[in-house]
Design a protein around this motif. Structure first.
Motif: not given
Length: 124
Positions: A67-71, A93-97
């Motif tokens: 769970l984050g943000v791309c800069t 963004y959120s990316i599951p396993a």
């Protein structure tokens, strides 16, 4: 998800992190504020999870939830079921396993994460 409570005024620099992890073409800088761990993930051009971080964690696909943000840069993500998405600078963004990922442009990818920083790219 449990509520996060902040009990102290703190500030830390990712340029002087509490921990650094350096798999090939990967820089993970980790800071802890109270009970929360945050990370700056920097992936060089040519970076691909299955060729870099996999050599450290020894799983078939990335098993972290992100769970984050791309800069900066772009990141291509492919789930184990074949679903794909591209993350661009300015995207949250959120990316599951259960995925592979790779830098999708000639530039460096930089993302700041609040969910997987405590464990990402740590040796198994």
């Amino acid at each position: 998800m449990p509520a996060v409570t902040v009990n102290a005024l703190e500030s830390k620099s990712f340029d002087e992190p509490d921990e650094r992890r350096r798999p090939p073409k990967t820089a993970v800088d980790v800071v802890s504020l109270g009970d929360t761990t945050l990370g700056r993930f920097t992936f060089e051009p040519g970076w691909r999870w299955s060729e870099t971080v996999k050599t450290v964690v020894h799983t078939e696909s990335c098993q972290n939830n992100h769970l984050g943000v791309c800069t900066a840069g772009t990141l291509e993500v492919e789930m184990n079921d074949g679903t794909r998405s591209t993350i661009h600078a300015g995207d949250a963004y959120s990316i599951p396993a259960g995925h592979d990922a790779w830098v999708g442009s000639d530039g460096t990818f930089v993302g700041y994460e609040i969910m997987s920083a405590a464990t990402y790219a740590k040796p198994a």
